[in-house]
Write a protein that holds these residues in place. Structure first.
Motif, mmCIF file in Angstrom:
data_model
loop_
_atom_site.group_PDB
_atom_site.id
_atom_site.type_symbol
_atom_site.label_atom_id
_atom_site.label_comp_id
_atom_site.label_asym_id
_atom_site.label_seq_id
_atom_site.Cartn_x
_atom_site.Cartn_y
_atom_site.Cartn_z
ATOM 1 N N VAL A 53 0.845 -1.200 0.000
ATOM 2 C CA VAL A 53 0.000 0.000 0.000
ATOM 3 C C VAL A 53 0.878 1.247 0.000
ATOM 4 O O VAL A 53 0.635 2.205 -0.739
ATOM 5 C CB VAL A 53 -0.958 0.004 1.220
ATOM 6 N N ARG A 66 3.957 1.451 -1.092
ATOM 7 C CA ARG A 66 4.609 1.562 -2.407
ATOM 8 C C ARG A 66 3.644 2.170 -3.436
ATOM 9 O O ARG A 66 4.025 3.026 -4.229
ATOM 10 C CB ARG A 66 5.078 0.184 -2.895
ATOM 11 N N ILE A 67 2.398 1.710 -3.388
ATOM 12 C CA ILE A 67 1.414 2.237 -4.346
ATOM 13 C C ILE A 67 1.177 3.734 -4.085
ATOM 14 O O ILE A 67 1.104 4.538 -5.007
ATOM 15 C CB ILE A 67 0.084 1.457 -4.246
ATOM 16 N N LEU A 68 1.110 4.081 -2.795
ATOM 17 C CA LEU A 68 0.853 5.489 -2.474
ATOM 18 C C LEU A 68 2.086 6.367 -2.685
ATOM 19 O O LEU A 68 1.983 7.591 -2.655
ATOM 20 C CB LEU A 68 0.353 5.616 -1.036
ATOM 21 N N ALA A 69 3.230 5.744 -2.886
ATOM 22 C CA ALA A 69 4.418 6.521 -3.249
ATOM 23 C C ALA A 69 4.410 6.817 -4.750
ATOM 24 O O ALA A 69 5.178 7.643 -5.234
ATOM 25 C CB ALA A 69 5.680 5.757 -2.869
ATOM 26 N N ALA A 70 3.564 6.109 -5.475
ATOM 27 C CA ALA A 70 3.385 6.356 -6.911
ATOM 28 C C ALA A 70 2.278 7.396 -7.086
ATOM 29 O O ALA A 70 1.560 7.700 -6.133
ATOM 30 C CB ALA A 70 3.005 5.045 -7.594
#
Lengths: 305, 403
Positions: B239, B241-245
């Motif tokens: 989650v 990692r995704i929110l770092a995108a």
């Protein structure tokens, strides 16, 4: 490139960050050194806009960032502390999924995936399920999954936790090459040797506060005595460790004690103590202080506390 | 356990009443007595009128009471026809119209109804038998037969023959086993005519009736598991990692939502196709409407799963809470037992469950071949539930533990 101004963040009664101010220049390999719970990960989460600070502001590439600032995230790659990958699918499938978040052209993405897999030695195993990988391989995959969009800034939150020295070295070499290619890297760790090896400049953080920051040599020079004394560990020296501690702070290493002398402490008196217990000079060695000693000197406690 | 207790523990003890549509078109005393008895019995709640399109209460007639059953408003109707006692060949006539959308419910209603009539109005049967005897022997012969039998018995046992003549249609031949005629004699004493109004042509009623309930339970478990995988993704750092995108929290929720609805659609479609191939459940004749109900159910179940993820703090908590809610919804929503067997307050609660409205929808399209307009209320309620639950989930996600 990255300006962190007076950041404070609390979680309930815990102050995770307390008036943190830092400036990281372009193409720097910047280290953030501190024990577990010092506030390193909280700072990383603020930098990617995952959480918002209670006070202060962060600007990246001259743009103030807020929570969920999607535009700025395109310029940042985050290597999370945990293995943020799906274990039940293959390495290449993981990269395809995470790469797709950046809306890259399919052919470019495919090209980058192959290139990154080759650069960390995972190309041959790309179609194997991640759960069959070794710890080091997973860490390498975790790293390249963060740079498929070729970000100018890379945030590495303790990216080598729990792996063997060989894999750690491979990651160090890869990160060094990325830095040489022009990427700005912020690297958090509680391993002194990692910070010493990788970071040209670093900040020491403890209990949410920046204790000191600067180029490593300068930090050592301005904060530390010129030498520390290593005392070999054996039954005789262990017996008198309480008396040795009166001369300064002691770091308990596996095969020796590292003594950081208090101001005004006399080495001659230490020698007398050792002599009176028939401990020969071959058991002691005078050495340039380590970063661990610097941390102890600045915070009064060991990094492993 | 509570639901089992309500269904089986209180059966016939009066806490819950079986709803039965009722129409008495006969003026006979026996008919009035049957109505009085059923009105006062603890087993049944008689429904004698319905609300028309304008919301007015209208008493049933023979057509409207059948329509009431056909529409699924009630499972069974008892009609005492105008000529209930006028057919010389039949003791007393009752007509029982039913919709066996739930086999268990129908068996219980029929059993309790016959038991109530026989135990509360025993003379109904005897009067029927007497009438039958007269029918077989003829009026004069029957009377002579009765008189002679009474005289013989009175002589041997020293009983007043006049007393014996009253209500005793006893005939030696009745006690013997044997002929078709004798069987007809008993059957015609009280003729309980059963008329199935719905589902007569369905090849496999048992599977067609049950498939909706079980489908919903499995769907709820699958989608809840999928929704709560957010916790695992958070724990693993995915989650983050995704929110770092460049992806927002609402993007994550929407993608989860769409994925889970698709998963639900695929799961239910495969289940119904398998049911069609293995158990001859007829799905093709009303497939479009079935697909609409499947879609609405998948949307509602996904909303439920997301709600669990939003209000829980860990996978274990979501799993435990989810299992409890799913079993509770399945039991009171009608997946295990007919809702009509439960007390009124549980029947009311059941109407706020996804399981109830989904099952109703599946029954409408599979059992009753309902049209779009007939299933619109079900679709609307399921989508409405999904909307409300999703709003609550979003509000919880904003201040919650996942992100």
């Amino acid at each position: 490139m990255i300006e962190i101004s007076n950041i404070t963040k609390t979680f309930g009664s815990i102050t995770a960050l307390n008036s943190v101010t830092l400036s990281i220049r372009s193409n720097e390999f910047f280290g953030l050194l501190g024990p577990n719970g010092a506030g390193k990960t909280t700072l990383m989460n603020i930098l990617i806009g995952y959480i918002e600070p209670d006070q202060g502001e962060v600007s990246i590439l001259n743009k103030k960032i807020k929570r969920d600032d999607l535009e700025t995230r395109k310029y940042i790659g985050l290597v999370p502390q945990s293995l943020a990958i799906y274990e039940d699918i293959s390495g290449i499938e993981n990269l395809e999924i995470f790469g797709s978040f950046y809306h890259l052209d399919k052919s470019i993405l495919r090209e980058r995936i192959n290139e990154k897999l080759k650069s960390v030695g995972l190309y041959e195993r790309r179609k194997d399920k991640v759960k069959t990988y070794s710890g080091g391989m997973k860490r390498r995959l975790n790293l390249i999954a963060s740079i498929l969009h070729d970000p100018p800034i890379l945030l590495c939150d303790e990216p080598t936790v729990g792996i063997d020295p060989q894999s750690r070295n491979a990651i160090f070499d890869y990160l060094t090459s990325l830095n040489e290619e022009g990427k700005t890297i912020i690297y958090t760790t509680h391993y002194m040797e990692e910070a010493e090896r990788l970071c040209k400049r670093l900040a020491i953080i403890d209990n949410g506060k920046i204790i000191d920051e600067g180029i490593l040599d300068d930090l050592m020079r301005k904060s530390m005595p010129t030498e520390t004394i290593l005392i070999k560990k054996n039954p005789e020296t262990s017996k008198i460790i309480d008396e040795i501690q009166k001369f300064g702070s002691v770091i308990n290493e596996s095969d020796h004690y590292e003594l950081v002398l208090n101001k005004g402490a006399l080495i001659s008196q230490l020698y007398n103590l050792l002599e009176s217990h028939s401990i020969g000079y071959r058991n002691i060695e005078i050495r340039t202080p380590s970063l661990e000693a610097l941390f102890l000197h600045l915070t009064g406690r060991s990094l492993r506390d | 356990m509570f639901i089992w207790g309500l269904v089986f523990g209180n059966m016939g003890s009066g806490n819950q009443k079986l709803h039965l549509a009722f129409l008495n078109s006969s003026q006979s005393e026996v008919a009035k007595k049957i109505e009085r008895t059923l009105d006062t019995t603890k087993a049944f709640k008689l429904v004698k009128s319905f609300k028309d399109d304008k919301g007015r209460l209208v008493k049933f007639d023979l057509l409207s009471i059948q329509e009431y059953v056909k529409k699924g408003s009630i499972s069974a109707a008892l009609v005492i026809p105008e000529d209930a006692d006028k057919d010389p060949k039949v003791g007393f006539k009752l007509k029982f119209y039913y919709d066996p959308k739930n086999d268990m419910e129908m068996q219980i209603i029929q059993g309790v109804l016959q038991k109530t009539i026989m135990s509360e109005i025993p003379d109904l049967f005897f009067q029927g038998m007497k009438k039958q005897s007269l029918n077989y022997l003829g009026a004069d012969s029957g009377k002579a037969f009765n008189n002679e039998i009474a005289a013989v018995i009175g002589k041997y046992y020293k009983i007043d023959p006049e007393w014996l003549k009253m209500e005793t249609p006893l005939n030696d031949s009745l006690a013997t086993t044997g002929t078709q005629r004798q069987k007809e004699y008993f059957q015609n004493a009280l003729k309980f005519e059963q008329i199935q109004l719905v589902g007569k042509d369905i090849p496999n009623p048992w599977a067609t009736r049950g498939v909706g309930g079980w489908a919903m339970m499995f769907l709820l478990f699958a989608l809840t598991g999928s929704a709560t995988s957010l916790f695992d993704e958070k724990k693993s750092g995915v989650v983050l990692r995704i929110l770092a995108a460049p992806i927002s929290r609402s993007d994550i929720l929407w993608s989860k939502y769409i994925f889970n609805v698709s998963l639900g659609l695929i799961q239910l479609t495969i289940l119904f196709i398998a049911g069609s191939l293995l158990y001859r459940i007829e799905i093709l004749s009303n497939f479009f409407n079935l697909f609409l109900v499947i879609t609405a159910s998948a949307i509602a179940c996904t909303a439920f799963g997301m709600f669990l993820a939003a209000v829980s703090k860990t996978t274990a908590q979501a799993s435990g809470f989810g299992t409890f809610l799913i079993l509770a919804m399945s039991s009171i929503g009608g997946a295990w037992f007919p809702v009509s067997l439960m007390p009124d307050f549980v029947q009311t609660i059941s109407k706020v469950t996804i399981v109830y409205w989904s099952m109703e929808g599946f029954q409408q399209v599979l059992w009753r071949s309902a049209s779009i307009s007939e299933i619109l209320p079900n679709l609307g309620i399921l989508c409405g539930m999904a909307f409300v639950i999703s709003l609550i989930s979003l509000w919880q996600f904003k201040k919650g533990h996942v992100f």
